[in-house]
Design a protein around this motif. Structure first.
Motif, PDB file in Angstrom:
ATOM      1  N   ALA A  41       9.865 104.361 -16.759  1.00  0.00           N
ATOM      2  CA  ALA A  41       9.605 105.613 -16.107  1.00  0.00           C
ATOM      3  C   ALA A  41       9.828 106.823 -16.780  1.00  0.00           C
ATOM      4  N   GLU A  42      10.506 107.021 -17.633  1.00  0.00           N
ATOM      5  CA  GLU A  42      10.564 108.183 -18.521  1.00  0.00           C
ATOM      6  C   GLU A  42       9.211 108.300 -19.259  1.00  0.00           C
ATOM      7  N   VAL A  43       8.750 107.147 -19.838  1.00  0.00           N
ATOM      8  CA  VAL A  43       7.366 107.329 -20.404  1.00  0.00           C
ATOM      9  C   VAL A  43       6.380 107.946 -19.404  1.00  0.00           C
ATOM     10  N   ILE A  44       6.297 107.233 -18.127  1.00  0.00           N
ATOM     11  CA  ILE A  44       5.359 107.477 -17.239  1.00  0.00           C
ATOM     12  C   ILE A  44       5.342 108.931 -16.860  1.00  0.00           C
ATOM     13  N   LEU A  45       6.565 109.333 -16.509  1.00  0.00           N
ATOM     14  CA  LEU A  45       7.064 110.901 -16.096  1.00  0.00           C
ATOM     15  C   LEU A  45       6.530 111.782 -17.392  1.00  0.00           C
ATOM     16  N   SER A  46       6.744 111.691 -18.584  1.00  0.00           N
ATOM     17  CA  SER A  46       6.461 112.298 -19.664  1.00  0.00           C
ATOM     18  C   SER A  46       5.087 112.439 -19.966  1.00  0.00           C
ATOM     19  N   ASP A  47       4.407 111.358 -19.792  1.00  0.00           N
ATOM     20  CA  ASP A  47       2.995 111.253 -19.849  1.00  0.00           C
ATOM     21  C   ASP A  47       2.262 111.982 -18.622  1.00  0.00           C
ATOM     22  N   LEU A  48       2.986 112.057 -17.410  1.00  0.00           N
ATOM     23  CA  LEU A  48       2.460 112.949 -16.327  1.00  0.00           C
ATOM     24  C   LEU A  48       2.794 114.399 -16.559  1.00  0.00           C
ATOM     25  N   ALA A  49       3.681 114.654 -17.062  1.00  0.00           N
ATOM     26  CA  ALA A  49       4.262 115.946 -17.413  1.00  0.00           C
ATOM     27  C   ALA A  49       3.082 116.709 -18.487  1.00  0.00           C
ATOM     28  N   ALA A  50       2.870 115.821 -19.352  1.00  0.00           N
ATOM     29  CA  ALA A  50       1.867 116.263 -20.393  1.00  0.00           C
ATOM     30  C   ALA A  50       0.477 116.486 -19.589  1.00  0.00           C
ATOM     31  N   LEU A  51       0.046 115.705 -19.053  1.00  0.00           N
ATOM     32  CA  LEU A  51      -0.929 115.842 -18.273  1.00  0.00           C
ATOM     33  C   LEU A  51      -1.425 116.849 -17.309  1.00  0.00           C
ATOM     34  N   VAL A  52      -0.341 117.334 -16.934  1.00  0.00           N
ATOM     35  CA  VAL A  52      -0.089 118.179 -15.886  1.00  0.00           C
ATOM     36  C   VAL A  52       0.020 119.565 -16.548  1.00  0.00           C
ATOM     37  N   SER A  53       0.482 119.603 -17.622  1.00  0.00           N
ATOM     38  CA  SER A  53       0.740 120.762 -18.432  1.00  0.00           C
ATOM     39  C   SER A  53      -0.613 121.248 -19.251  1.00  0.00           C
ATOM     40  N   ARG A  54      -1.388 119.927 -19.598  1.00  0.00           N
ATOM     41  CA  ARG A  54      -2.941 120.379 -20.029  1.00  0.00           C
ATOM     42  C   ARG A  54      -3.820 120.921 -18.936  1.00  0.00           C
ATOM     43  N   ALA A  55      -3.645 120.135 -17.784  1.00  0.00           N
ATOM     44  CA  ALA A  55      -4.524 120.608 -16.768  1.00  0.00           C
ATOM     45  C   ALA A  55      -4.078 122.000 -16.364  1.00  0.00           C
ATOM     46  N   ARG A  56      -3.116 122.559 -16.162  1.00  0.00           N
ATOM     47  CA  ARG A  56      -2.681 123.927 -15.814  1.00  0.00           C
ATOM     48  C   ARG A  56      -3.103 124.908 -16.788  1.00  0.00           C
ATOM     49  N   ARG A  57      -3.123 124.607 -18.132  1.00  0.00           N
ATOM     50  CA  ARG A  57      -3.449 125.497 -19.195  1.00  0.00           C
ATOM     51  C   ARG A  57      -5.069 125.796 -19.210  1.00  0.00           C
ATOM     52  N   GLN A  58      -5.942 124.766 -18.525  1.00  0.00           N
ATOM     53  CA  GLN A  58      -7.175 124.810 -18.489  1.00  0.00           C
ATOM     54  C   GLN A  58      -7.455 125.304 -16.932  1.00  0.00           C
ATOM     55  N   GLY A  59      -6.710 125.583 -16.294  1.00  0.00           N
ATOM     56  CA  GLY A  59      -6.952 126.020 -14.902  1.00  0.00           C
ATOM     57  C   GLY A  59      -7.492 124.958 -13.766  1.00  0.00           C
ATOM     58  N   GLN A  60      -7.132 123.817 -14.021  1.00  0.00           N
ATOM     59  CA  GLN A  60      -7.277 122.575 -13.400  1.00  0.00           C
ATOM     60  C   GLN A  60      -6.169 122.087 -12.666  1.00  0.00           C
ATOM     61  N   ASN A  61      -6.529 121.150 -11.762  1.00  0.00           N
ATOM     62  CA  ASN A  61      -5.410 120.491 -10.964  1.00  0.00           C
ATOM     63  C   ASN A  61      -5.250 119.094 -11.143  1.00  0.00           C
ATOM     64  N   VAL A  62      -4.098 118.374 -10.830  1.00  0.00           N
ATOM     65  CA  VAL A  62      -4.347 116.890 -11.104  1.00  0.00           C
ATOM     66  C   VAL A  62      -4.337 116.226  -9.704  1.00  0.00           C
ATOM     67  N   TYR A  63      -4.746 115.340  -9.636  1.00  0.00           N
ATOM     68  CA  TYR A  63      -5.045 114.560  -8.560  1.00  0.00           C
ATOM     69  C   TYR A  63      -4.376 113.087  -8.589  1.00  0.00           C
ATOM     70  N   CYS A  64      -3.811 112.522  -7.326  1.00  0.00           N
ATOM     71  CA  CYS A  64      -3.348 111.149  -7.567  1.00  0.00           C
ATOM     72  C   CYS A  64      -3.766 110.592  -6.632  1.00  0.00           C
ATOM     73  N   TRP A  65      -4.247 109.187  -6.541  1.00  0.00           N
ATOM     74  CA  TRP A  65      -4.638 108.312  -5.580  1.00  0.00           C
ATOM     75  C   TRP A  65      -3.577 107.003  -5.725  1.00  0.00           C
ATOM     76  N   VAL A  66      -3.158 106.307  -4.546  1.00  0.00           N
ATOM     77  CA  VAL A  66      -2.460 105.272  -4.605  1.00  0.00           C
ATOM     78  C   VAL A  66      -3.093 104.281  -3.798  1.00  0.00           C
TER      79      VAL A  66
END
Length: 67
Positions: A41-66
């Motif tokens: 769970a920590e790896v998943i959240l850490s990877d998601l946090a890194a993805l969100v950080s990169r997206a925000r720096r580029q002015g992008q959003n992150v989408y999630c489908w379940v």
């Protein structure tokens, strides 16, 4: 789309906060009968946090489908 509030929280979270959130997530899922190892769970959240950080720096959003 991940909400702006969640996106900001993930992008700004410290490692210790992500670890605490992962432990809590694992605990709550276990209550519903779904076992998630806290370390995974920590790896998943850490990877998601890194993805969100990169997206925000580029002015992008992150989408999630379940499914």
């Amino acid at each position: 789309m991940i909400s702006p509030r969640l996106s900001a929280a993930l992008a700004e979270a410290e490692r210790s906060e992500l670890k605490d959130a992962a432990v809590a997530w694992s605990f709550h899922r276990a209550e519903d009968g779904e076992v998630i190892d806290p370390e995974i769970a920590e790896v998943i959240l850490s990877d998601l946090a890194a993805l969100v950080s990169r997206a925000r720096r580029q002015g992008q959003n992150v989408y999630c489908w379940v499914a």
